[in-house]
Write a protein that holds these residues in place. Structure first.
Motif, PDB file in Angstrom:
ATOM      1  N   ASN A  11     -10.884  39.272  53.986  1.00  0.00           N
ATOM      2  CA  ASN A  11      -9.612  39.571  54.653  1.00  0.00           C
ATOM      3  C   ASN A  11      -8.444  39.538  53.674  1.00  0.00           C
ATOM      4  N   LEU A  12      -8.453  38.555  52.782  1.00  0.00           N
ATOM      5  CA  LEU A  12      -7.374  38.466  51.797  1.00  0.00           C
ATOM      6  C   LEU A  12      -7.375  39.686  50.885  1.00  0.00           C
ATOM      7  N   LYS A  13      -8.563  40.106  50.460  1.00  0.00           N
ATOM      8  CA  LYS A  13      -8.655  41.299  49.610  1.00  0.00           C
ATOM      9  C   LYS A  13      -8.155  42.527  50.369  1.00  0.00           C
ATOM     10  N   PHE A  14      -8.504  42.615  51.641  1.00  0.00           N
ATOM     11  CA  PHE A  14      -8.078  43.736  52.465  1.00  0.00           C
ATOM     12  C   PHE A  14      -6.556  43.772  52.599  1.00  0.00           C
ATOM     13  N   LEU A  15      -5.949  42.602  52.789  1.00  0.00           N
ATOM     14  CA  LEU A  15      -4.493  42.521  52.896  1.00  0.00           C
ATOM     15  C   LEU A  15      -3.826  42.860  51.571  1.00  0.00           C
ATOM     16  N   LEU A  16      -4.414  42.403  50.470  1.00  0.00           N
ATOM     17  CA  LEU A  16      -3.850  42.718  49.158  1.00  0.00           C
ATOM     18  C   LEU A  16      -3.970  44.206  48.840  1.00  0.00           C
ATOM     19  N   ASP A  17      -5.050  44.815  49.324  1.00  0.00           N
ATOM     20  CA  ASP A  17      -5.176  46.278  49.171  1.00  0.00           C
ATOM     21  C   ASP A  17      -4.029  46.979  49.904  1.00  0.00           C
ATOM     22  N   GLY A  18      -3.700  46.453  51.085  1.00  0.00           N
ATOM     23  CA  GLY A  18      -2.574  47.008  51.841  1.00  0.00           C
ATOM     24  C   GLY A  18      -1.259  46.792  51.128  1.00  0.00           C
ATOM     25  N   LEU A  19      -1.104  45.609  50.519  1.00  0.00           N
ATOM     26  CA  LEU A  19       0.114  45.325  49.752  1.00  0.00           C
ATOM     27  C   LEU A  19       0.245  46.290  48.581  1.00  0.00           C
ATOM     28  N   TYR A  20      -0.870  46.596  47.935  1.00  0.00           N
ATOM     29  CA  TYR A  20      -0.851  47.529  46.801  1.00  0.00           C
ATOM     30  C   TYR A  20      -0.336  48.905  47.248  1.00  0.00           C
ATOM     31  N   VAL A 164       2.792  52.708  59.528  1.00  0.00           N
ATOM     32  CA  VAL A 164       1.595  52.309  60.268  1.00  0.00           C
ATOM     33  C   VAL A 164       1.314  53.313  61.395  1.00  0.00           C
ATOM     34  N   VAL A 165       2.360  54.008  61.865  1.00  0.00           N
ATOM     35  CA  VAL A 165       2.187  54.962  62.975  1.00  0.00           C
ATOM     36  C   VAL A 165       1.378  56.182  62.559  1.00  0.00           C
ATOM     37  N   ILE A 166       1.282  56.449  61.252  1.00  0.00           N
ATOM     38  CA  ILE A 166       0.456  57.564  60.786  1.00  0.00           C
ATOM     39  C   ILE A 166      -0.802  57.039  60.093  1.00  0.00           C
ATOM     40  N   SER A 167      -1.089  55.749  60.348  1.00  0.00           N
ATOM     41  CA  SER A 167      -2.315  55.101  59.842  1.00  0.00           C
ATOM     42  C   SER A 167      -2.360  54.989  58.324  1.00  0.00           C
ATOM     43  N   LEU A 168      -1.201  54.910  57.687  1.00  0.00           N
ATOM     44  CA  LEU A 168      -1.187  54.641  56.255  1.00  0.00           C
ATOM     45  C   LEU A 168      -1.744  53.231  56.041  1.00  0.00           C
ATOM     46  N   PRO A 169      -2.728  53.058  55.164  1.00  0.00           N
ATOM     47  CA  PRO A 169      -3.350  51.738  54.983  1.00  0.00           C
ATOM     48  C   PRO A 169      -2.486  50.769  54.177  1.00  0.00           C
ATOM     49  N   GLU A 170      -1.237  50.556  54.655  1.00  0.00           N
ATOM     50  CA  GLU A 170      -0.356  49.619  53.971  1.00  0.00           C
ATOM     51  C   GLU A 170      -0.538  48.215  54.551  1.00  0.00           C
ATOM     52  N   LEU A 171       0.317  47.303  54.166  1.00  0.00           N
ATOM     53  CA  LEU A 171       0.129  45.890  54.506  1.00  0.00           C
ATOM     54  C   LEU A 171       0.022  45.647  56.011  1.00  0.00           C
ATOM     55  N   MET A 172       0.974  46.152  56.790  1.00  0.00           N
ATOM     56  CA  MET A 172       0.966  45.885  58.224  1.00  0.00           C
ATOM     57  C   MET A 172      -0.189  46.595  58.927  1.00  0.00           C
ATOM     58  N   HIS A 173      -0.563  47.750  58.448  1.00  0.00           N
ATOM     59  CA  HIS A 173      -1.723  48.457  59.007  1.00  0.00           C
ATOM     60  C   HIS A 173      -2.968  47.613  58.838  1.00  0.00           C
ATOM     61  N   ASN A 174      -3.168  47.107  57.626  1.00  0.00           N
ATOM     62  CA  ASN A 174      -4.346  46.284  57.360  1.00  0.00           C
ATOM     63  C   ASN A 174      -4.283  44.950  58.093  1.00  0.00           C
ATOM     64  N   ALA A 175      -3.058  44.413  58.225  1.00  0.00           N
ATOM     65  CA  ALA A 175      -2.901  43.168  58.984  1.00  0.00           C
ATOM     66  C   ALA A 175      -3.309  43.372  60.437  1.00  0.00           C
ATOM     67  N   VAL A 178      -7.086  43.326  60.664  1.00  0.00           N
ATOM     68  CA  VAL A 178      -7.613  41.955  60.574  1.00  0.00           C
ATOM     69  C   VAL A 178      -7.439  41.247  61.914  1.00  0.00           C
ATOM     70  N   ILE A 179      -6.262  41.390  62.505  1.00  0.00           N
ATOM     71  CA  ILE A 179      -6.004  40.759  63.806  1.00  0.00           C
ATOM     72  C   ILE A 179      -6.936  41.324  64.878  1.00  0.00           C
ATOM     73  N   GLY A 180      -7.272  42.602  64.750  1.00  0.00           N
ATOM     74  CA  GLY A 180      -8.171  43.227  65.710  1.00  0.00           C
ATOM     75  C   GLY A 180      -9.562  42.612  65.720  1.00  0.00           C
ATOM     76  N   HIS A 181      -9.955  41.994  64.608  1.00  0.00           N
ATOM     77  CA  HIS A 181     -11.266  41.345  64.545  1.00  0.00           C
ATOM     78  C   HIS A 181     -11.316  40.118  65.441  1.00  0.00           C
ATOM     79  N   SER A 182     -10.183  39.425  65.537  1.00  0.00           N
ATOM     80  CA  SER A 182     -10.111  38.233  66.391  1.00  0.00           C
ATOM     81  C   SER A 182      -8.647  37.876  66.606  1.00  0.00           C
ATOM     82  N   ALA A 193       1.585  37.839  56.073  1.00  0.00           N
ATOM     83  CA  ALA A 193       2.307  39.099  55.854  1.00  0.00           C
ATOM     84  C   ALA A 193       3.804  38.836  55.701  1.00  0.00           C
ATOM     85  N   ALA A 194       4.337  37.954  56.550  1.00  0.00           N
ATOM     86  CA  ALA A 194       5.757  37.614  56.459  1.00  0.00           C
ATOM     87  C   ALA A 194       6.075  36.967  55.120  1.00  0.00           C
ATOM     88  N   LEU A 195       5.200  36.077  54.664  1.00  0.00           N
ATOM     89  CA  LEU A 195       5.406  35.403  53.373  1.00  0.00           C
ATOM     90  C   LEU A 195       5.395  36.415  52.227  1.00  0.00           C
TER      91      LEU A 195
END
Length: 216
Positions: A11-20, A164-175, A178-182, A193-195
């Protein structure tokens, strides 16, 4: 709240990919919007016949449209007339269009804030209009523009989340994924994400203050 599960290595790697992706989109958009905004701002300041009024109406039109509409237009409307682009390119184009209009007004305001006496003195000493703009007005105006420009860049970085509305895999999209998993991941993921947003934007603010102090 499941912090351990939310902060798993995957999950952390996925979020960092979004941050990138967020940083790439923001960086390219900042560079392009700054260059385009400066050009438009100078054109408006110079009061060039025909061109300056056209730029005025164009800037006012874009500034009074919601960024979300521009993102939708670039992503979904332009392909209908044969202009197709990737998700990242569409996000960059939309952000650049919107932010360039904002920056153009900042540039124009910074240039018009320069004392008219300095301009008259420069012209009377033999400098051309272009030389006066380049050597007298622009250097001083840019120093005064630093705080509002950095504030605009910070806004741009935060505005990348709208993609995120066009499904760009940025930070909030990936977040969101992750939330969708649980749903137990929601608070830990959003806090992280806020931090991340706060840290990046705070660093920009620090740089802004340092540049402002050097300009004084």
């Amino acid at each position: 709240m499941d912090f351990a599960g939310a902060y798993s290595a995957d999950n952390l790697k996925f979020l960092l990919d979004g941050l990138y992706i967020t940083l790439i989109v923001a960086f390219v958009s900042i560079i392009l919007s700054f260059v385009i905004g400066c050009v438009i701002g100078v054109i408006r300041y110079a009061e060039i016949p025909v061109l300056s009024p056209v730029m005025f109406y164009l800037v006012e039109l874009i500034r009074n449209l919601p960024l979300l509409l521009i993102i939708f237009f670039v992503r979904f409307a332009l392909p209908e007339v044969g202009i197709k682009m990737s998700l990242i390119t569409a996000a960059i184009v939309a952000l650049t269009i919107f932010e360039a209009a904002m920056i153009a007004e900042i540039v124009r305001g910074g240039l018009t804030s320069i004392d008219k006496g300095q301009i008259e003195a420069a012209r009377s000493s033999g400098l051309s209009s272009f030389q006066t703009l380049w050597h007298i007005v622009l250097p001083q105006g840019l120093r005064r523009m630093v705080p509002p420009l950095v504030s605009q860049f910070i806004s741009l970085l935060k505005d990348t989340s709208l993609a995120v509305v066009i499904s760009l895999p940025e930070l909030m999209h990936n977040a969101n994924i992750v939330i969708g998993h649980s749903y137990s991941y929601a608070i830990p993921t959003l806090l992280l994400a806020a931090l991340i947003y706060f840290t990046v934007n705070y660093m920009l603010s620090v740089v802004s203050r340092k540049l402002e102090n050097k300009a004084v």
